[in-house]
Scaffold this active site. Structure first.
Site, PDB file in Angstrom:
ATOM      1  CB  CYS A  46      18.069  33.654   7.868  1.00 23.43           C
ATOM      2  SG  CYS A  46      18.799  33.900   6.247  1.00 23.43           S
TER       3      CYS A  46
HETATM    4  N1  LIG Z   1      18.168  32.908   1.234  1.00 20.54           N
HETATM    5  C1  LIG Z   1      18.305  33.987   1.970  1.00 20.54           C
HETATM    6  O1  LIG Z   1      17.358  34.737   2.168  1.00 20.54           O
HETATM    7  C2  LIG Z   1      19.639  34.364   2.572  1.00 20.54           C
HETATM    8  C3  LIG Z   1      19.820  35.671   3.037  1.00 20.54           C
HETATM    9  C4  LIG Z   1      21.034  36.040   3.571  1.00 20.54           C
HETATM   10  C5  LIG Z   1      22.042  35.081   3.695  1.00 20.54           C
HETATM   11  N2  LIG Z   1      21.837  33.810   3.271  1.00 20.54           N
HETATM   12  C6  LIG Z   1      22.943  32.857   3.404  1.00 20.54           C
HETATM   13  O2  LIG Z   1      23.552  32.704   2.125  1.00 20.54           O
HETATM   14  C7  LIG Z   1      24.038  31.368   1.955  1.00 20.54           C
HETATM   15  C8  LIG Z   1      23.436  30.766   0.709  1.00 20.54           C
HETATM   16  O3  LIG Z   1      22.031  30.663   0.874  1.00 20.54           O
HETATM   17  P1  LIG Z   1      21.034  30.489  -0.338  1.00 20.54           P
HETATM   18  O4  LIG Z   1      19.670  30.739   0.227  1.00 20.54           O
HETATM   19  O5  LIG Z   1      21.491  31.264  -1.518  1.00 20.54           O
HETATM   20  O6  LIG Z   1      21.218  28.932  -0.628  1.00 20.54           O
HETATM   21  P2  LIG Z   1      20.608  28.117  -1.895  1.00 20.54           P
HETATM   22  O7  LIG Z   1      20.393  26.746  -1.405  1.00 20.54           O
HETATM   23  O8  LIG Z   1      19.487  28.880  -2.497  1.00 20.54           O
HETATM   24  O9  LIG Z   1      21.799  28.125  -2.948  1.00 20.54           O
HETATM   25  C9  LIG Z   1      23.023  27.524  -2.712  1.00 20.54           C
HETATM   26  C10 LIG Z   1      23.561  26.991  -4.019  1.00 20.54           C
HETATM   27  O10 LIG Z   1      24.885  26.513  -3.766  1.00 20.54           O
HETATM   28  C11 LIG Z   1      25.065  25.321  -4.534  1.00 20.54           C
HETATM   29  N3  LIG Z   1      26.201  24.615  -3.941  1.00 20.54           N
HETATM   30  C12 LIG Z   1      26.241  23.877  -2.810  1.00 20.54           C
HETATM   31  N4  LIG Z   1      27.499  23.459  -2.581  1.00 20.54           N
HETATM   32  C13 LIG Z   1      28.255  23.934  -3.594  1.00 20.54           C
HETATM   33  C14 LIG Z   1      29.633  23.837  -3.910  1.00 20.54           C
HETATM   34  N5  LIG Z   1      30.496  23.190  -3.113  1.00 20.54           N
HETATM   35  N6  LIG Z   1      30.066  24.433  -5.028  1.00 20.54           N
HETATM   36  C15 LIG Z   1      29.194  25.119  -5.833  1.00 20.54           C
HETATM   37  N7  LIG Z   1      27.888  25.252  -5.574  1.00 20.54           N
HETATM   38  C16 LIG Z   1      27.433  24.667  -4.456  1.00 20.54           C
HETATM   39  C17 LIG Z   1      23.735  24.638  -4.476  1.00 20.54           C
HETATM   40  O11 LIG Z   1      23.602  23.713  -5.533  1.00 20.54           O
HETATM   41  C18 LIG Z   1      22.776  25.832  -4.601  1.00 20.54           C
HETATM   42  O12 LIG Z   1      22.472  26.100  -5.957  1.00 20.54           O
HETATM   43  C19 LIG Z   1      23.679  30.643   3.249  1.00 20.54           C
HETATM   44  O13 LIG Z   1      24.755  30.725   4.135  1.00 20.54           O
HETATM   45  C20 LIG Z   1      22.516  31.453   3.792  1.00 20.54           C
HETATM   46  O14 LIG Z   1      22.400  31.338   5.198  1.00 20.54           O
HETATM   47  C21 LIG Z   1      20.660  33.442   2.684  1.00 20.54           C
END
Ligand SMILES: NC(=O)c1ccc[n+]([C@@H]2O[C@H](COP(=O)([O-])OP(=O)(O)OC[C@H]3O[C@@H](n4cnc5c(N)ncnc54)[C@H](O)[C@@H]3O)[C@@H](O)[C@H]2O)c1
Length: 451
Positions: A285
């Protein structure tokens, strides 16, 4: 605060039917992307009885979910297993099953490209998959962090190509995820959630969905307002961390203790919020999201100067840490070349297992580049795989007394709570502490150098 207008009536068969299904927890919820955000969300929805289908491109993750094998720290092992065993939560790589879902929530990554522009390809790919199976009576919400305008300018046109009409045939909203991994006090459930809908009916239905599992849902007037709210929150953190990091660089020159100053300032009961300095910012983030706004602002002939400056300072501190190690070794009549540096903690923050964008990766590369001999210990990260722009590939070493004693310098980059810092200081020759992890260590303080 905006009130949610009740616009959905019994005559709007699709909207009314979907809203009722949601209220009765009968709506099938599809979650796209089973990562740090998606898996906890899927479990939260499943726990109140919604049938949940998780979608991911990664077959290993899908197989793990289907065997009840948890891989996300904020998810309780027994809760995931229970939902899977009762058939409430399933995962699949087969996107045709999106057609079975009444609600589809997108939680895919939003990184930056090599040129530091937003990479929204994951969102676009998800929207294309949804469009292939979109049917009347579905709600689609985006939770990935992104620039203001994404829901309206990127997702809506792709879904509208189906000929279905937003607000009438299908419903579209943005609701940012605010989860703070590792935070035991504020979880998905008790963290207020902002939501903005494309139309009043979209907002009403999305608000109804989130109200089923979240204590306080905050409606705003549009998806773009919700998108900007999230980016603003992370920008606020990035800038305040940069401010205290800059003060730390000044304190270093002035021979003052930044930790003492910040702690003292924090005693003021109003007008200040405490941010701590550190070796740089990491995670999915803080180093990334503000630059989504910078990119978008350029379309309006606007330069987000605070963001650029904060980015520069938060990178500069990593170089400062390397310099601090050099100076600390110098005081011991040693040089960095061939020095054994044991890095303690590589996750981007304490008590979590996420190393993405961690400043530790950059600092380890810089130290190695200057000839240091690097090893690391992190109880949460047994191995660092090359990923993103980082080429670091290492295994965590055991934190034995011998390993501590052999290192010319123990460099604390992440202050995990399970480490006994008294023992670290007692056994080490020299400790460079970038997190004030050693603040309660009473003896051998002459071995400690703090940033
Ligand atoms: N990690 C955090 O602390 C956090 C907090 C708030 C917001 N976010 C936001 O949330 C979003 C997701 O982050 P995250 O940390 O969960 O990511 P992550 O990498 O942990 O998980 C994302 C998942 O999406 C899958 N993926 C990618 N493309 C795909 C598709 N087209 N179809 C299906 N699955 C797909 C990946 O294989 C992965 O398992 C981002 O925008 C991030 O900025 C993250």
């Amino acid at each position: 605060m905006l009130a949610v207008k009740k616009v959905v009536t019994e005559q709007d068969t699709l909207a009314f039917g979907l809203k009722r299904k949601i209220e009765q927890h009968e709506a099938v919820v599809g979650v796209i992307g089973l990562g740090y955000v998606g898996l906890p969300l899927a479990v939260e929805k499943g726990k109140v009885g919604f049938p949940v289908v998780g979608f991911d491109l990664n077959p290993q993750r899908v197989a793990k979910v289907n065997s009840g094998d948890n891989y996300i720290g904020d998810v309780k092992d027994e809760e995931l297993l229970d939902l899977v065993q009762r058939g409430i939560l399933q995962a699949t790589t087969d996107f045709s099953r999106l057609a079975d879902c009444d609600v589809i929530i997108i939680c895919v990554p939003t990184p930056l490209t090599i040129t530091r522009d937003p990479d929204i390809s994951y969102i676009e790919n998800s929207a294309r998959e949804i469009a292939r199976y979109l049917r009347p009576g579905q709600l689609v919400t985006l939770e990935s962090t992104t620039y203001p305008g994404t829901t309206q300018e990127v997702i809506l046109p792709l879904l509208a190509e189906t000929g279905l009409q937003v607000g009438k045939d299908f419903f579209l909203a943005f609701s940012p995820e605010r989860v703070d991994p590792g935070n035991k006090r504020f979880t998905t459930k008790n963290t207020s959630k902002v939501v903005g809908g494309m139309t009043p009916a979209c907002l009403e239905i999305a608000y109804t969905l989130y109200s089923q599992t979240i204590v306080n849902v905050v409606p705003v007037s549009s998806p773009a307002a919700a998108e900007l709210t999230k980016v603003f929150e992370n920008t606020y953190r990035a800038i305040n961390i940069a401010l205290v990091n800059e003060l730390m660089l000044l304190c270093d020159r002035m021979g003052l203790d930044i930790w003492e100053v910040v702690e003292a300032a924090g005693t003021k009961p109003f007008g200040i919020q405490t941010f701590w300095p550190g070796p740089g910012v990491g995670g999915h983030c803080i180093p990334i999201d503000p630059f989504y706004l910078t990119w978008k602002a350029r379309q309006y002939d606007f330069h987000t100067r605070f963001i650029e400056l904060a980015g520069e300072i938060n990178v500069e501190v990593s170089y400062y840490v390397v310099n601090k190690v050099v100076r600390a070794l110098n005081d011991e009549h040693k040089c960095l070349k061939d020095a054994k540096i044991l890095v303690l903690g590589v996750a981007y923050k304490k008590d979590i297992d996420d190393v993405r964008e961690s400043p530790a990766l950059k600092i380890m590369e810089l130290l190695r580049h200057q000839g240091a001999n690097i090893s690391y210990h992190d109880p949460f990260i047994p191995v660092i795989e090359p990923h993103g722009g980082s080429t670091v590939h290492m295994n965590s070493v055991e934190l034995t007394d011998e390993v501590l004693a052999k290192a010319d310098c123990v460099l604390i980059l992440t202050d995990h709570s399970v480490i006994d810092y008294g023992r670290v200081v007692a056994k080490a020759q020299l400790v460079v502490d970038t997190r004030n992890a050693t603040k309660d260590v009473a003896v051998n303080r002459d071995k400690i150098v703090k940033i």
